[in-house]
Design a protein around this motif. Sequence first.
Motif, PDB file in Angstrom:
ATOM      1  N   LEU A 167       0.891  -1.187  -0.004  1.00  0.00           N
ATOM      2  CA  LEU A 167       0.055  -0.117  -0.135  1.00  0.00           C
ATOM      3  C   LEU A 167       0.939   1.384   0.046  1.00  0.00           C
ATOM      4  O   LEU A 167       0.563   1.967  -0.710  1.00  0.00           O
ATOM      5  CB  LEU A 167      -0.953  -0.012   1.211  1.00  0.00           C
ATOM      6  N   ALA A 168       1.920   1.326   0.774  1.00  0.00           N
ATOM      7  CA  ALA A 168       2.798   2.259   0.845  1.00  0.00           C
ATOM      8  C   ALA A 168       3.620   2.588  -0.452  1.00  0.00           C
ATOM      9  O   ALA A 168       3.917   3.610  -0.971  1.00  0.00           O
ATOM     10  CB  ALA A 168       3.765   2.158   1.844  1.00  0.00           C
ATOM     11  N   MET A 169       3.849   1.460  -0.976  1.00  0.00           N
ATOM     12  CA  MET A 169       4.515   1.272  -2.303  1.00  0.00           C
ATOM     13  C   MET A 169       3.864   1.932  -3.506  1.00  0.00           C
ATOM     14  O   MET A 169       4.497   2.624  -4.317  1.00  0.00           O
ATOM     15  CB  MET A 169       4.955  -0.058  -2.530  1.00  0.00           C
ATOM     16  N   ARG A 214      -8.950  -0.481   1.982  1.00  0.00           N
ATOM     17  CA  ARG A 214      -9.535  -0.551   0.571  1.00  0.00           C
ATOM     18  C   ARG A 214      -9.650   0.980   0.302  1.00  0.00           C
ATOM     19  O   ARG A 214      -9.672   1.347  -0.850  1.00  0.00           O
ATOM     20  CB  ARG A 214     -10.864  -1.224   0.921  1.00  0.00           C
ATOM     21  N   ALA A 215      -9.970   2.037   1.383  1.00  0.00           N
ATOM     22  CA  ALA A 215     -10.400   3.122   0.889  1.00  0.00           C
ATOM     23  C   ALA A 215      -9.108   3.924   0.340  1.00  0.00           C
ATOM     24  O   ALA A 215      -8.937   4.819  -0.494  1.00  0.00           O
ATOM     25  CB  ALA A 215     -10.741   3.899   2.210  1.00  0.00           C
ATOM     26  N   GLN A 216      -8.095   3.672   1.197  1.00  0.00           N
ATOM     27  CA  GLN A 216      -6.509   4.103   0.740  1.00  0.00           C
ATOM     28  C   GLN A 216      -6.129   3.609  -0.812  1.00  0.00           C
ATOM     29  O   GLN A 216      -5.720   4.322  -1.560  1.00  0.00           O
ATOM     30  CB  GLN A 216      -5.452   3.859   1.576  1.00  0.00           C
ATOM     31  N   ALA A 217      -6.397   2.346  -0.977  1.00  0.00           N
ATOM     32  CA  ALA A 217      -6.111   1.701  -2.243  1.00  0.00           C
ATOM     33  C   ALA A 217      -7.281   2.258  -3.340  1.00  0.00           C
ATOM     34  O   ALA A 217      -6.634   2.534  -4.540  1.00  0.00           O
ATOM     35  CB  ALA A 217      -6.430   0.257  -2.313  1.00  0.00           C
ATOM     36  N   LEU A 247      -1.094  -2.754  -5.706  1.00  0.00           N
ATOM     37  CA  LEU A 247      -2.433  -2.892  -4.982  1.00  0.00           C
ATOM     38  C   LEU A 247      -2.929  -4.348  -5.025  1.00  0.00           C
ATOM     39  O   LEU A 247      -3.862  -4.704  -4.270  1.00  0.00           O
ATOM     40  CB  LEU A 247      -3.525  -1.695  -5.493  1.00  0.00           C
ATOM     41  N   LEU A 248      -2.638  -5.173  -6.105  1.00  0.00           N
ATOM     42  CA  LEU A 248      -3.207  -6.555  -6.135  1.00  0.00           C
ATOM     43  C   LEU A 248      -2.746  -7.087  -4.889  1.00  0.00           C
ATOM     44  O   LEU A 248      -3.404  -8.293  -4.324  1.00  0.00           O
ATOM     45  CB  LEU A 248      -2.397  -7.240  -7.389  1.00  0.00           C
ATOM     46  N   ASN A 249      -1.452  -6.958  -4.370  1.00  0.00           N
ATOM     47  CA  ASN A 249      -1.167  -7.713  -3.296  1.00  0.00           C
ATOM     48  C   ASN A 249      -1.659  -7.046  -1.949  1.00  0.00           C
ATOM     49  O   ASN A 249      -2.027  -7.989  -0.970  1.00  0.00           O
ATOM     50  CB  ASN A 249       0.735  -7.370  -2.794  1.00  0.00           C
ATOM     51  N   VAL A 250      -2.312  -5.861  -1.969  1.00  0.00           N
ATOM     52  CA  VAL A 250      -2.922  -5.461  -0.879  1.00  0.00           C
ATOM     53  C   VAL A 250      -4.538  -6.220  -0.845  1.00  0.00           C
ATOM     54  O   VAL A 250      -4.933  -6.673   0.139  1.00  0.00           O
ATOM     55  CB  VAL A 250      -3.290  -4.079  -1.150  1.00  0.00           C
ATOM     56  N   ARG A 253       2.311   6.202  -7.110  1.00  0.00           N
ATOM     57  CA  ARG A 253       1.420   7.259  -7.552  1.00  0.00           C
ATOM     58  C   ARG A 253       2.125   8.765  -7.404  1.00  0.00           C
ATOM     59  O   ARG A 253       1.759   9.656  -8.336  1.00  0.00           O
ATOM     60  CB  ARG A 253       0.292   7.064  -6.719  1.00  0.00           C
ATOM     61  N   ALA A 254       2.915   9.055  -6.447  1.00  0.00           N
ATOM     62  CA  ALA A 254       3.595  10.293  -6.273  1.00  0.00           C
ATOM     63  C   ALA A 254       4.502  10.665  -7.039  1.00  0.00           C
ATOM     64  O   ALA A 254       4.967  11.910  -7.568  1.00  0.00           O
ATOM     65  CB  ALA A 254       4.362  10.289  -4.764  1.00  0.00           C
ATOM     66  N   VAL A 255       4.827   9.594  -8.047  1.00  0.00           N
ATOM     67  CA  VAL A 255       5.866   9.825  -9.297  1.00  0.00           C
ATOM     68  C   VAL A 255       4.774  10.759 -10.530  1.00  0.00           C
ATOM     69  O   VAL A 255       5.471  11.699 -11.094  1.00  0.00           O
ATOM     70  CB  VAL A 255       6.430   8.742  -9.751  1.00  0.00           C
ATOM     71  N   LEU A 256       3.722  10.402 -10.795  1.00  0.00           N
ATOM     72  CA  LEU A 256       2.649  10.803 -11.682  1.00  0.00           C
ATOM     73  C   LEU A 256       2.686  12.558 -11.600  1.00  0.00           C
ATOM     74  O   LEU A 256       3.035  12.795 -12.828  1.00  0.00           O
ATOM     75  CB  LEU A 256       1.615  10.283 -11.569  1.00  0.00           C
TER      76      LEU A 256
END
Length: 212
Positions: free
Chosen positions: A122-124, A185-188, A165-168, A129-132
């Motif tokens: 999730l942190a990964m 789930r909300a974070q994902a 997120l598949l691992n999440v 996402r922060a790169v975009l």
Amino acid sequence: MSGSFLDAPLSGFLSALASGSATPGGGSVAALTGAQAAGLVAMVCNLTIGKKAYAAFEGEARELLAQAEARRAELAAFIQADTDAFDELMAAYKLPKASDDEIAARKAAIQAATMRATEVPLAMAAAARAVLPLCGPLAQHGSRTAVSDVGAAALAVRAAVPTALLNVEINLASIDDAAFAERARAQAAALVDGLDEQVAEVLATVRARIAG
């Protein structure tokens, strides 16, 4: 494969990936993909900085470079961290279960390790996402000769985030803590919200500059 993946040749990582071992797996691949996206952003920044044609953008390019390098380091560390989290989970499953106390302790350890194995990807995904947001201004104002690499970075982010997120998703199926699962789930969901549209915007800018 012993030691950190970051200290080994790429061929060693790829061989380990293709082996019969469960690690490294999709999470490590997501981290590597995200790190590569950040690396591409950094590369284009470096190709922009110091060029007279982009002097007006140099200050922002330097800021983007610092952010890209921070994300690259963070995501590179996740390549190993994801494997470590999975190994911790497997170790919990191997705990003894010969008595009621051992069964209870094993269950608690499995739940804790599963939550950890959920938090890491999730942190990964958040780091990838922060790169975009770094890609948009760079696509518009960075070196035109390397603008296709900004597009490649955006596409790599689009691959890295849902892959992580598949691992999440698979780990949440085994978590008893409903509140934890709901938060995850909300974070994902927030991490994929608007992802495709923002990548498409970057690609449109990239193609416009390629076309001249």
